[in-house]
Design an enzyme around this catalytic site. Structure first.
Site, PDB file in Angstrom:
ATOM      1  N   ARG A  92     -11.953   6.835  11.559  1.00  0.00           N
ATOM      2  CA  ARG A  92     -10.682   7.337  11.010  1.00  0.00           C
ATOM      3  C   ARG A  92     -10.861   7.694   9.540  1.00  0.00           C
ATOM      4  O   ARG A  92     -10.250   8.631   9.037  1.00  0.00           O
ATOM      5  CB  ARG A  92      -9.579   6.289  11.221  1.00  0.00           C
ATOM      6  CG  ARG A  92      -9.338   5.964  12.698  1.00  0.00           C
ATOM      7  CD  ARG A  92      -8.457   4.745  12.881  1.00  0.00           C
ATOM      8  NE  ARG A  92      -9.012   3.560  12.256  1.00  0.00           N
ATOM      9  CZ  ARG A  92      -8.350   2.424  12.078  1.00  0.00           C
ATOM     10  NH1 ARG A  92      -7.092   2.325  12.486  1.00  0.00           N
ATOM     11  NH2 ARG A  92      -8.925   1.385  11.510  1.00  0.00           N
ATOM     12  N   HIS A 129      -4.233  -6.345   5.761  1.00  0.00           N
ATOM     13  CA  HIS A 129      -4.029  -5.434   6.911  1.00  0.00           C
ATOM     14  C   HIS A 129      -3.498  -4.105   6.365  1.00  0.00           C
ATOM     15  O   HIS A 129      -4.140  -3.492   5.522  1.00  0.00           O
ATOM     16  CB  HIS A 129      -3.089  -6.139   7.910  1.00  0.00           C
ATOM     17  CG  HIS A 129      -2.923  -5.453   9.229  1.00  0.00           C
ATOM     18  ND1 HIS A 129      -3.841  -4.598   9.760  1.00  0.00           N
ATOM     19  CD2 HIS A 129      -1.909  -5.505  10.145  1.00  0.00           C
ATOM     20  CE1 HIS A 129      -3.419  -4.155  10.937  1.00  0.00           C
ATOM     21  NE2 HIS A 129      -2.237  -4.684  11.188  1.00  0.00           N
ATOM     22  N   ASP A 163      -8.296   2.705   5.547  1.00  0.00           N
ATOM     23  CA  ASP A 163      -7.453   2.741   4.342  1.00  0.00           C
ATOM     24  C   ASP A 163      -8.157   3.301   3.113  1.00  0.00           C
ATOM     25  O   ASP A 163      -7.513   3.557   2.093  1.00  0.00           O
ATOM     26  CB  ASP A 163      -6.945   1.325   4.035  1.00  0.00           C
ATOM     27  CG  ASP A 163      -6.067   0.805   5.158  1.00  0.00           C
ATOM     28  OD1 ASP A 163      -5.248   1.587   5.654  1.00  0.00           O
ATOM     29  OD2 ASP A 163      -6.217  -0.357   5.541  1.00  0.00           O
ATOM     30  N   HIS A 168     -14.319  -4.886   7.703  1.00  0.00           N
ATOM     31  CA  HIS A 168     -13.470  -4.892   8.898  1.00  0.00           C
ATOM     32  C   HIS A 168     -13.839  -6.090   9.772  1.00  0.00           C
ATOM     33  O   HIS A 168     -14.996  -6.505   9.791  1.00  0.00           O
ATOM     34  CB  HIS A 168     -13.642  -3.600   9.709  1.00  0.00           C
ATOM     35  CG  HIS A 168     -12.492  -3.356  10.630  1.00  0.00           C
ATOM     36  ND1 HIS A 168     -12.468  -3.840  11.909  1.00  0.00           N
ATOM     37  CD2 HIS A 168     -11.318  -2.713  10.442  1.00  0.00           C
ATOM     38  CE1 HIS A 168     -11.315  -3.492  12.465  1.00  0.00           C
ATOM     39  NE2 HIS A 168     -10.605  -2.811  11.599  1.00  0.00           N
ATOM     40  N   SER A 213      -0.909  -6.592  13.425  1.00  0.00           N
ATOM     41  CA  SER A 213       0.371  -6.000  13.848  1.00  0.00           C
ATOM     42  C   SER A 213       0.481  -5.946  15.373  1.00  0.00           C
ATOM     43  O   SER A 213       1.530  -6.283  15.940  1.00  0.00           O
ATOM     44  CB  SER A 213       0.576  -4.616  13.225  1.00  0.00           C
ATOM     45  OG  SER A 213      -0.560  -3.812  13.388  1.00  0.00           O
TER      46      SER A 213
HETATM   47  N1  HAX Z   1     -14.502  -6.979  -0.568  1.00  0.00           N
HETATM   48  C1  HAX Z   1     -14.911  -8.200  -0.946  1.00  0.00           C
HETATM   49  N2  HAX Z   1     -15.152  -9.204  -0.092  1.00  0.00           N
HETATM   50  C2  HAX Z   1     -15.015  -8.922   1.217  1.00  0.00           C
HETATM   51  C3  HAX Z   1     -14.636  -7.662   1.684  1.00  0.00           C
HETATM   52  C4  HAX Z   1     -14.352  -6.664   0.732  1.00  0.00           C
HETATM   53  N3  HAX Z   1     -13.930  -5.453   1.079  1.00  0.00           N
HETATM   54  N4  HAX Z   1     -14.572  -7.690   3.027  1.00  0.00           N
HETATM   55  C5  HAX Z   1     -14.909  -8.941   3.390  1.00  0.00           C
HETATM   56  N5  HAX Z   1     -15.158  -9.691   2.297  1.00  0.00           N
HETATM   57  C6  HAX Z   1     -15.457 -11.121   2.233  1.00  0.00           C
HETATM   58  C7  HAX Z   1     -14.305 -11.876   2.870  1.00  0.00           C
HETATM   59  O1  HAX Z   1     -13.237 -12.035   1.938  1.00  0.00           O
HETATM   60  C8  HAX Z   1     -14.973 -13.148   3.252  1.00  0.00           C
HETATM   61  O2  HAX Z   1     -15.111 -13.953   2.085  1.00  0.00           O
HETATM   62  P1  HAX Z   1     -14.921 -15.553   2.130  1.00  0.00           P
HETATM   63  O3  HAX Z   1     -16.013 -16.028   3.024  1.00  0.00           O
HETATM   64  O4  HAX Z   1     -15.037 -15.958   0.714  1.00  0.00           O
HETATM   65  O5  HAX Z   1     -13.557 -15.792   2.721  1.00  0.00           O
HETATM   66  C9  HAX Z   1     -16.368 -12.692   3.665  1.00  0.00           C
HETATM   67  O6  HAX Z   1     -16.554 -11.412   3.058  1.00  0.00           O
HETATM   68  C10 HAX Z   1     -16.534 -12.535   5.160  1.00  0.00           C
HETATM   69  O7  HAX Z   1     -15.520 -11.691   5.646  1.00  0.00           O
HETATM   70  P2  HAX Z   1     -15.782 -10.780   6.921  1.00  0.00           P
HETATM   71  O8  HAX Z   1     -16.094 -11.666   8.071  1.00  0.00           O
HETATM   72  O9  HAX Z   1     -16.734  -9.693   6.618  1.00  0.00           O
HETATM   73  O10 HAX Z   1     -14.360 -10.074   7.107  1.00  0.00           O
HETATM   74  P3  HAX Z   1     -13.078 -10.658   7.829  1.00  0.00           P
HETATM   75  O11 HAX Z   1     -13.171 -10.330   9.267  1.00  0.00           O
HETATM   76  O12 HAX Z   1     -12.832 -12.074   7.464  1.00  0.00           O
HETATM   77  O13 HAX Z   1     -11.939  -9.802   7.149  1.00  0.00           O
HETATM   78  C11 HAX Z   1     -10.999  -7.814   6.247  1.00  0.00           C
HETATM   79  C12 HAX Z   1     -11.795  -8.425   7.419  1.00  0.00           C
HETATM   80  C13 HAX Z   1     -10.644  -6.401   6.609  1.00  0.00           C
HETATM   81  C14 HAX Z   1      -9.704  -8.619   6.070  1.00  0.00           C
HETATM   82  C15 HAX Z   1     -11.867  -7.868   4.971  1.00  0.00           C
HETATM   83  O14 HAX Z   1     -13.006  -7.050   5.158  1.00  0.00           O
HETATM   84  C16 HAX Z   1     -11.123  -7.436   3.732  1.00  0.00           C
HETATM   85  O15 HAX Z   1     -10.457  -8.258   3.119  1.00  0.00           O
HETATM   86  N6  HAX Z   1     -11.233  -6.127   3.337  1.00  0.00           N
HETATM   87  C17 HAX Z   1     -10.488  -5.609   2.215  1.00  0.00           C
HETATM   88  C18 HAX Z   1      -9.044  -5.377   2.615  1.00  0.00           C
HETATM   89  C19 HAX Z   1      -8.931  -4.236   3.598  1.00  0.00           C
HETATM   90  O16 HAX Z   1      -9.498  -3.171   3.412  1.00  0.00           O
HETATM   91  N7  HAX Z   1      -8.138  -4.442   4.674  1.00  0.00           N
HETATM   92  C20 HAX Z   1      -7.849  -3.387   5.643  1.00  0.00           C
HETATM   93  C21 HAX Z   1      -8.572  -3.588   6.961  1.00  0.00           C
HETATM   94  C22 HAX Z   1      -8.237  -2.509   7.943  1.00  0.00           C
HETATM   95  C23 HAX Z   1      -6.849  -2.669   8.418  1.00  0.00           C
HETATM   96  O17 HAX Z   1      -6.448  -3.617   9.056  1.00  0.00           O
HETATM   97  N8  HAX Z   1      -6.021  -1.756   8.047  1.00  0.00           N
HETATM   98  O18 HAX Z   1      -4.756  -1.911   8.311  1.00  0.00           O
END
Ligand code: HAX
Length: 423
Positions: free
Chosen positions: A319, A264, A365, A310, A234
């Site tokens: 948070r 996000h 979250d 994250h 964002s």
């Molecule tokens: N559950 C399962 N798998 C997860 C995971 C989770 N909570 N978090 C990361 N992974 C996976 C990723 O999908 C990725 O898999 P692939 O290699 O198959 O694509 C792998 O682990 C490596 O990811 P990463 O490097 O640890 O994390 P990223 O930086 O790529 O992504 C995210 C960060 C927050 C998007 C990710 O941890 C996620 O999808 N979490 C769940 C959704 C979530 O909680 N989002 C909110 C984040 C906070 C925010 O922005 N709030 O607004």
């Protein structure tokens, strides 16, 4: 319009811009990092390519607003948060009072915004309604009007302040109208008489609960989600859009489209859905074994555990800790919160064993939705709108600071697959 905020920022504007120019000159040839192809394919993770002075996020500690750890700011108001973000200083009582009075002029939103919301499909997502409502207000932009009149580029940030104040102050009314229209909650509730406090007005206009702890939760919610440095979806979206000198209404609306993504901001809605699914499947709080099996099924199905992981953090998000402490302080120990607790105790180990997520710990979250639910806001499609009201505070602060520094239009270089193959 000259306000105490304009005066405060005016006193430092020249020095801020001069600092940027001096740093660019002095440090211009320092190399921050080299960019590997895997980073280009990997969402630019770890590429230091943005300036953001309002807040910072470190892997081992999380959010600091103007270098103050967020856990030291859990008692402040959204007004204090905005002042701190945009000026870099704690507000005096007089400054806060003036800012509150400036905000309060805009708690009642224009009728055309309500009409826009009512004209949207009954099943529109609340985040789509939020983006549309903000855009409908673009005609109010004093920044765009000043640009159209031919105002000099380096004076434009003065008008950006006016847009920031109006938009931040309109967000609670817009969000409350979305809540009441979209979920059939009855008439729109007018702002409070004689109380200029932004979060009190928001809590009141939502019409969810009269419990003083609900007001307290809304205040905390607005502070905790306000800013998270410059590289998240964002903030970066807003940064890119406003770098083209688009006004706050365009840039914040665009940012809300990014916040609406499940990786996000929408994760808070997804997180509560996950908690409720667990509760319904097991008729209450599951056993440790049941929860682990449920999580494994989800992971094996290629789904994420929402609220965990994250891109930057490698520890429990402070948070999350702040929300968790709120639940303890107010003794909210319903099944949802107990499930949040159990997930926190068990899921990091599951994610570690799964071996993919670089950070197995909860993010912001993971707990917020269960608290909103506990006070009676059960429509979790709405939760990201709550996040958006808060995030607008940081986006607007960043925008004003960036315009004060006269940051240029963002324009990185892209490569074709053939160009990468040829490396
Ligand atoms: N559950 C399962 N798998 C997860 C995971 C989770 N909570 N978090 C990361 N992974 C996976 C990723 O999908 C990725 O898999 P692939 O290699 O198959 O694509 C792998 O682990 C490596 O990811 P990463 O490097 O640890 O994390 P990223 O930086 O790529 O992504 C995210 C960060 C927050 C998007 C990710 O941890 C996620 O999808 N979490 C769940 C959704 C979530 O909680 N989002 C909110 C984040 C906070 C925010 O922005 N709030 O607004």
């Amino acid at each position: 319009m000259s306000t105490i905020l304009h005066e405060t920022l005016n006193a430092t504007a020249d020095a801020l811009k001069a600092r940027k120019v001096a740093l660019a000159k002095e440090k211009g040839d320092k190399v921050l990092s080299s960019v590997a192809v895997e980073q280009v394919f990997g969402g630019m993770r770890g590429v230091p390519a943005l300036v953001c002075d309002t807040s910072s996020v470190s892997a081992d500690e999380g959010l600091r607003i103007r270098n103050i750890p967020i856990l030291e700011l859990t008692d402040i108001t959204p007004e204090e948060t905005f002042w701190l973000l945009v000026t870099g200083k704690r507000a005096t009582a007089e400054e806060l009072e003036a800012l509150r009075a400036a905000f309060a002029k805009h708690y009642a939103i224009p009728q055309y915004v309500v009409d826009t919301l009512r004209a949207m499909p009954a099943d529109a997502h609340p985040m789509a309604m939020l983006g549309a409502a903000i855009l409908s207000m673009e005609k109010e932009s004093e920044y765009r009007a000043a640009y159209d009149r031919g105002a000099a580029k380096d004076t434009l940030w003065n008008y950006a302040i006016n847009d920031a104040v109006r938009l931040i102050a309109s967000m609670p009314g817009i969000a409350a109208a979305i809540y009441r229209i979209r979920f059939g909650k009855g008439d729109i509730i007018a702002p409070l008489q004689g109380d200029n406090d932004l979060s009190n007005n928001f809590a009141h206009m939502l019409g969810v609960s009269n419990d003083p702890a609900w007001k307290e939760l809304v205040r905390l919610y607005l502070v905790l989600h306000s800013d998270h440095e410059g590289g998240n979806v964002s903030a970066m979206t807003s940064y890119v859009v406003s770098s083209a000198l688009s006004d706050a209404y365009y840039s914040v609306s665009a940012a809300m489209c990014g916040l609406a993504g499940p990786l996000h901001g929408l994760a808070n809605q997804e997180c509560l859905r996950f908690i409720i699914d667990v509760r319904e499947q097991f008729g209450g709080v599951p056993t440790d074994e049941q929860l682990k099996e449920y999580a494994w099924n989800r992971l094996n199905n290629g789904q994420v555990i929402p609220g965990y992981g994250h891109a930057v953090l490698r520890v429990t998000d402070p948070r999350f800790t702040a929300f968790y402490e709120f639940a303890e302080k107010h003794n909210i120990m319903d099944d949802n919160v107990r499930i949040v607790q159990k997930i926190f105790n068990l899921i990091p180990d599951v994610l570690r064993e799964h071996g993919k997520a670089k950070n197995p710990w909860p993010n912001v979250d993971a707990a917020s939705g269960s608290l909103l639910y506990a006070y009676g806001m059960k429509e979790f499609d709405f939760y990201t709108v709550m996040f958006g009201v808060s995030r607008a505070i940081g986006l607007c602060a960043q925008m004003v600071v960036n315009r004060m520094m006269a940051m240029p239009i963002v324009r990185p270089k892209s490569l074709t697959l053939d160009e990468i193959s040829a490396l």
